[in-house]
Motif scaffolding. Structure first.
Motif, PDB file in Angstrom:
ATOM      1  N   LEU A 245       0.818  -1.211   0.000  1.00  0.00           N
ATOM      2  CA  LEU A 245       0.000   0.000   0.000  1.00  0.00           C
ATOM      3  C   LEU A 245       0.853   1.263   0.000  1.00  0.00           C
ATOM      4  O   LEU A 245       0.527   2.244  -0.674  1.00  0.00           O
ATOM      5  CB  LEU A 245      -0.942   0.005   1.207  1.00  0.00           C
ATOM      6  N   VAL A 246       1.945   1.247   0.736  1.00  0.00           N
ATOM      7  CA  VAL A 246       2.845   2.412   0.757  1.00  0.00           C
ATOM      8  C   VAL A 246       3.497   2.579  -0.608  1.00  0.00           C
ATOM      9  O   VAL A 246       3.591   3.699  -1.124  1.00  0.00           O
ATOM     10  CB  VAL A 246       3.894   2.285   1.884  1.00  0.00           C
ATOM     11  N   GLU A 247       3.923   1.498  -1.209  1.00  0.00           N
ATOM     12  CA  GLU A 247       4.500   1.588  -2.559  1.00  0.00           C
ATOM     13  C   GLU A 247       3.491   2.174  -3.539  1.00  0.00           C
ATOM     14  O   GLU A 247       3.836   3.030  -4.365  1.00  0.00           O
ATOM     15  CB  GLU A 247       4.960   0.203  -3.034  1.00  0.00           C
ATOM     16  N   ALA A 248       2.242   1.721  -3.454  1.00  0.00           N
ATOM     17  CA  ALA A 248       1.197   2.228  -4.346  1.00  0.00           C
ATOM     18  C   ALA A 248       0.922   3.705  -4.080  1.00  0.00           C
ATOM     19  O   ALA A 248       0.730   4.490  -5.016  1.00  0.00           O
ATOM     20  CB  ALA A 248      -0.087   1.417  -4.182  1.00  0.00           C
ATOM     21  N   ALA A 249       0.906   4.099  -2.815  1.00  0.00           N
ATOM     22  CA  ALA A 249       0.654   5.506  -2.474  1.00  0.00           C
ATOM     23  C   ALA A 249       1.785   6.400  -2.973  1.00  0.00           C
ATOM     24  O   ALA A 249       1.534   7.483  -3.512  1.00  0.00           O
ATOM     25  CB  ALA A 249       0.482   5.653  -0.961  1.00  0.00           C
ATOM     26  N   VAL A 250       3.006   5.945  -2.834  1.00  0.00           N
ATOM     27  CA  VAL A 250       4.156   6.719  -3.338  1.00  0.00           C
ATOM     28  C   VAL A 250       4.071   6.834  -4.853  1.00  0.00           C
ATOM     29  O   VAL A 250       4.255   7.917  -5.420  1.00  0.00           O
ATOM     30  CB  VAL A 250       5.490   6.077  -2.891  1.00  0.00           C
ATOM     31  N   ALA A 251       3.762   5.730  -5.526  1.00  0.00           N
ATOM     32  CA  ALA A 251       3.651   5.737  -6.987  1.00  0.00           C
ATOM     33  C   ALA A 251       2.516   6.641  -7.463  1.00  0.00           C
ATOM     34  O   ALA A 251       2.604   7.251  -8.532  1.00  0.00           O
ATOM     35  CB  ALA A 251       3.444   4.315  -7.508  1.00  0.00           C
ATOM     36  N   ALA A 252       1.458   6.759  -6.653  1.00  0.00           N
ATOM     37  CA  ALA A 252       0.316   7.594  -7.020  1.00  0.00           C
ATOM     38  C   ALA A 252       0.557   9.071  -6.709  1.00  0.00           C
ATOM     39  O   ALA A 252      -0.295   9.907  -6.982  1.00  0.00           O
ATOM     40  CB  ALA A 252      -0.936   7.111  -6.293  1.00  0.00           C
ATOM     41  N   GLY A 253       1.713   9.379  -6.113  1.00  0.00           N
ATOM     42  CA  GLY A 253       2.047  10.771  -5.834  1.00  0.00           C
ATOM     43  C   GLY A 253       1.559  11.282  -4.500  1.00  0.00           C
ATOM     44  O   GLY A 253       1.545  12.489  -4.252  1.00  0.00           O
ATOM     45  N   GLU A 254       1.174  10.375  -3.619  1.00  0.00           N
ATOM     46  CA  GLU A 254       0.737  10.789  -2.268  1.00  0.00           C
ATOM     47  C   GLU A 254       1.918  11.443  -1.552  1.00  0.00           C
ATOM     48  O   GLU A 254       3.071  11.058  -1.742  1.00  0.00           O
ATOM     49  CB  GLU A 254       0.260   9.566  -1.485  1.00  0.00           C
ATOM     50  N   ILE A 255       1.644  12.432  -0.748  1.00  0.00           N
ATOM     51  CA  ILE A 255       2.690  13.132  -0.013  1.00  0.00           C
ATOM     52  C   ILE A 255       3.286  12.183   1.029  1.00  0.00           C
ATOM     53  O   ILE A 255       2.562  11.598   1.841  1.00  0.00           O
ATOM     54  CB  ILE A 255       2.116  14.394   0.672  1.00  0.00           C
ATOM     55  N   SER A 256       4.608  12.031   0.993  1.00  0.00           N
ATOM     56  CA  SER A 256       5.290  11.076   1.865  1.00  0.00           C
ATOM     57  C   SER A 256       5.070  11.379   3.344  1.00  0.00           C
ATOM     58  O   SER A 256       4.950  10.461   4.154  1.00  0.00           O
ATOM     59  CB  SER A 256       6.784  11.047   1.556  1.00  0.00           C
ATOM     60  N   VAL A 257       5.009  12.633   3.708  1.00  0.00           N
ATOM     61  CA  VAL A 257       4.770  12.999   5.102  1.00  0.00           C
ATOM     62  C   VAL A 257       3.413  12.468   5.560  1.00  0.00           C
ATOM     63  O   VAL A 257       3.284  11.947   6.676  1.00  0.00           O
ATOM     64  CB  VAL A 257       4.864  14.536   5.293  1.00  0.00           C
ATOM     65  N   ASP A 258       2.404  12.549   4.692  1.00  0.00           N
ATOM     66  CA  ASP A 258       1.079  12.031   5.032  1.00  0.00           C
ATOM     67  C   ASP A 258       1.112  10.512   5.175  1.00  0.00           C
ATOM     68  O   ASP A 258       0.440   9.951   6.041  1.00  0.00           O
ATOM     69  CB  ASP A 258       0.054  12.440   3.975  1.00  0.00           C
ATOM     70  N   ILE A 259       1.889   9.862   4.329  1.00  0.00           N
ATOM     71  CA  ILE A 259       2.036   8.408   4.416  1.00  0.00           C
ATOM     72  C   ILE A 259       2.651   8.027   5.752  1.00  0.00           C
ATOM     73  O   ILE A 259       2.171   7.130   6.451  1.00  0.00           O
ATOM     74  CB  ILE A 259       2.892   7.865   3.252  1.00  0.00           C
ATOM     75  N   VAL A 260       3.708   8.734   6.135  1.00  0.00           N
ATOM     76  CA  VAL A 260       4.385   8.438   7.399  1.00  0.00           C
ATOM     77  C   VAL A 260       3.444   8.690   8.578  1.00  0.00           C
ATOM     78  O   VAL A 260       3.419   7.918   9.535  1.00  0.00           O
ATOM     79  CB  VAL A 260       5.691   9.246   7.531  1.00  0.00           C
TER      80      VAL A 260
END
Length: 106
Positions: free
Chosen positions: A22-37
């Motif tokens: 899911l994190v890989e997909a979110a990064v690939a989709a351009g999600e802000i890394s800070v929000d992911i963390v």
């Protein structure tokens, strides 16, 4: 935002494969890394609460640490690009000699 809640849930459920995917997909989709963390941190907080309520044991905490390490490896490049700016001070980090607990330090 739904993807971030799914990441949080995967971490809270100690599902490493799903969390990393899911994190890989979110990064690939351009999600802000800070929000992911932040989503991962919320999942970690849920794991800590489950530990306090004795729903999981020390092995669950260790697994959560491994999940955090894995997803940070995926999110780190984005964080480094997003968190740039002027230096405002210095930070000194250290651990006790021989201490194996390095999650906070790293």
């Amino acid at each position: 935002m739904g993807d971030l809640q799914t990441i949080r849930a995967a971490v809270a459920a100690l599902d490493e494969k799903t969390a990393v995917r899911l994190v890989e997909a979110a990064v690939a989709a351009g999600e802000i890394s800070v929000d992911i963390v932040h989503a991962v941190q919320e999942g970690m907080r849920a794991v800590g609460e489950r530990y306090e309520q004795q729903e999981i044991f020390l092995s669950g905490l260790i697994m959560a640490g491994e999940i955090f390490r894995s997803v940070m490896a995926v999110a780190r490049p984005g964080l480094e690009n997003e968190l740039v700016g002027d230096a405002t001070g210095r930070v000194l980090l250290g651990t006790v000699a021989g201490d194996i607990h390095d999650i906070g330090k790293n």
